[in-house]
Design a protein around this motif. Structure first.
Motif, PDB file in Angstrom:
ATOM      1  N   GLN A   1      -2.335  -3.078  -9.057  1.00 14.39           N
ATOM      2  CA  GLN A   1      -2.122  -3.966 -10.226  1.00 14.39           C
ATOM      3  C   GLN A   1      -1.002  -3.451 -10.793  1.00 14.39           C
ATOM      4  O   GLN A   1      -0.204  -4.329 -11.309  1.00 14.39           O
ATOM      5  CB  GLN A   1      -3.547  -3.866 -11.166  1.00 14.39           C
ATOM      6  N   THR A   2      -0.675  -2.300 -11.124  1.00 13.36           N
ATOM      7  CA  THR A   2       0.428  -1.992 -11.718  1.00 13.36           C
ATOM      8  C   THR A   2       1.800  -2.310 -11.069  1.00 13.36           C
ATOM      9  O   THR A   2       2.771  -2.858 -11.565  1.00 13.36           O
ATOM     10  CB  THR A   2       0.344  -0.305 -12.120  1.00 13.36           C
ATOM     11  N   LEU A   3       1.562  -2.184  -9.680  1.00 11.86           N
ATOM     12  CA  LEU A   3       2.744  -2.325  -8.974  1.00 11.86           C
ATOM     13  C   LEU A   3       3.135  -4.066  -9.036  1.00 11.86           C
ATOM     14  O   LEU A   3       4.146  -4.240  -9.115  1.00 11.86           O
ATOM     15  CB  LEU A   3       2.424  -2.141  -7.594  1.00 11.86           C
ATOM     16  N   ALA A   4       1.991  -4.794  -9.025  1.00 11.00           N
ATOM     17  CA  ALA A   4       2.103  -6.197  -9.302  1.00 11.00           C
ATOM     18  C   ALA A   4       2.795  -6.649 -10.484  1.00 11.00           C
ATOM     19  O   ALA A   4       3.582  -7.346 -10.491  1.00 11.00           O
ATOM     20  CB  ALA A   4       0.812  -7.010  -8.773  1.00 11.00           C
ATOM     21  N   LYS A   5       2.170  -6.030 -11.504  1.00  7.06           N
ATOM     22  CA  LYS A   5       2.918  -6.158 -12.908  1.00  7.06           C
ATOM     23  C   LYS A   5       4.542  -5.745 -13.006  1.00  7.06           C
ATOM     24  O   LYS A   5       5.210  -6.460 -13.528  1.00  7.06           O
ATOM     25  CB  LYS A   5       2.009  -5.333 -13.857  1.00  7.06           C
ATOM     26  N   ARG A   6       4.595  -4.762 -12.475  1.00  3.55           N
ATOM     27  CA  ARG A   6       6.012  -4.213 -12.591  1.00  3.55           C
ATOM     28  C   ARG A   6       6.841  -4.835 -11.759  1.00  3.55           C
ATOM     29  O   ARG A   6       8.229  -5.315 -12.008  1.00  3.55           O
ATOM     30  CB  ARG A   6       6.217  -2.628 -11.995  1.00  3.55           C
ATOM     31  N   THR A   7       6.387  -5.588 -10.510  1.00  3.70           N
ATOM     32  CA  THR A   7       7.070  -6.310  -9.831  1.00  3.70           C
ATOM     33  C   THR A   7       7.494  -7.818 -10.689  1.00  3.70           C
ATOM     34  O   THR A   7       8.620  -8.194 -10.582  1.00  3.70           O
ATOM     35  CB  THR A   7       6.592  -6.760  -8.412  1.00  3.70           C
TER      36      THR A   7
ATOM     37  N   GLU B   1       0.791  -1.329  -0.061  1.00  3.54           N
ATOM     38  CA  GLU B   1      -0.068   0.019  -0.065  1.00  3.54           C
ATOM     39  C   GLU B   1       0.831   1.363  -0.128  1.00  3.54           C
ATOM     40  O   GLU B   1       0.577   1.985  -0.635  1.00  3.54           O
ATOM     41  CB  GLU B   1      -1.062  -0.104   1.375  1.00  3.54           C
ATOM     42  N   GLU B   2       1.849   1.218   0.947  1.00  2.02           N
ATOM     43  CA  GLU B   2       2.769   2.383   0.983  1.00  2.02           C
ATOM     44  C   GLU B   2       3.740   2.634  -0.245  1.00  2.02           C
ATOM     45  O   GLU B   2       3.789   3.742  -0.741  1.00  2.02           O
ATOM     46  CB  GLU B   2       3.693   2.194   2.124  1.00  2.02           C
ATOM     47  N   ALA B   3       3.852   1.377  -1.069  1.00  8.37           N
ATOM     48  CA  ALA B   3       4.724   1.424  -2.171  1.00  8.37           C
ATOM     49  C   ALA B   3       3.819   2.116  -3.405  1.00  8.37           C
ATOM     50  O   ALA B   3       4.292   2.822  -4.006  1.00  8.37           O
ATOM     51  CB  ALA B   3       5.294   0.115  -2.484  1.00  8.37           C
ATOM     52  N   ALA B   4       2.755   1.693  -3.348  1.00 12.84           N
ATOM     53  CA  ALA B   4       1.841   2.208  -4.507  1.00 12.84           C
ATOM     54  C   ALA B   4       1.416   3.677  -4.253  1.00 12.84           C
ATOM     55  O   ALA B   4       1.556   4.415  -5.242  1.00 12.84           O
ATOM     56  CB  ALA B   4       0.573   1.344  -4.545  1.00 12.84           C
ATOM     57  N   ASP B   5       1.343   4.048  -3.153  1.00  6.97           N
ATOM     58  CA  ASP B   5       0.971   5.635  -2.751  1.00  6.97           C
ATOM     59  C   ASP B   5       2.507   6.280  -3.115  1.00  6.97           C
ATOM     60  O   ASP B   5       2.266   7.336  -3.489  1.00  6.97           O
ATOM     61  CB  ASP B   5       0.519   5.795  -1.168  1.00  6.97           C
ATOM     62  N   LEU B   6       3.450   5.802  -2.830  1.00  7.24           N
ATOM     63  CA  LEU B   6       4.676   6.529  -3.084  1.00  7.24           C
ATOM     64  C   LEU B   6       4.919   6.623  -4.595  1.00  7.24           C
ATOM     65  O   LEU B   6       5.307   7.767  -4.941  1.00  7.24           O
ATOM     66  CB  LEU B   6       5.956   5.642  -2.443  1.00  7.24           C
TER      67      LEU B   6
END
Length: 111
Positions: free
Chosen positions: A57-63, A46-51
């Motif tokens: 979903q975008t965070l998961a795809k890029r991971t 949550e904090e990573a997506a906010d940062l």
């Protein structure tokens, strides 16, 4: 409870001070962990997506693509704040990989 407790009256002002200090320490520790200021610099999804101002979903795809590195601690997925910031690359908003197009042309004023 092998040793007996001896209770004695404590002045109300001293008791208030003790409680205030204990609560202040707890709040400081809690706020430090929520803002990602932990010693190892790990932050939640949550904090990573906010940062990064992106969705989960975008965070998961890029991971999954390897752009970001995630660390699993038990059932939690954590990210290092410094690695996320380092992974960001400044780019010209209007250029596309493989396209040598420059900045977006300025609009002409209507005649």
């Amino acid at each position: 409870m092998s040793e007996p407790y001896i209770l004695f009256p404590v002045p109300l002002s001293e008791l208030k001070t003790l409680i205030h200090d204990a609560v202040s320490e707890c709040l400081a520790a809690t706020s430090a962990s929520r803002t990602g200021d932990s010693p190892d610099g790990l932050i939640s999804r949550e904090e990573a997506a906010d940062l990064l101002h992106i969705s989960y979903q975008t965070l998961a795809k890029r991971t999954q693509s390897g752009e970001f590195v995630a660390y699993r601690v038990g059932s939690r997925v954590l990210y290092k704040r410094t690695e996320l910031i380092a992974a960001l690359i400044p780019t010209n908003r209007y250029t596309v990989p493989g396209n040598k197009r420059g900045p977006k042309p300025k609009l002409r004023a209507a005649a």
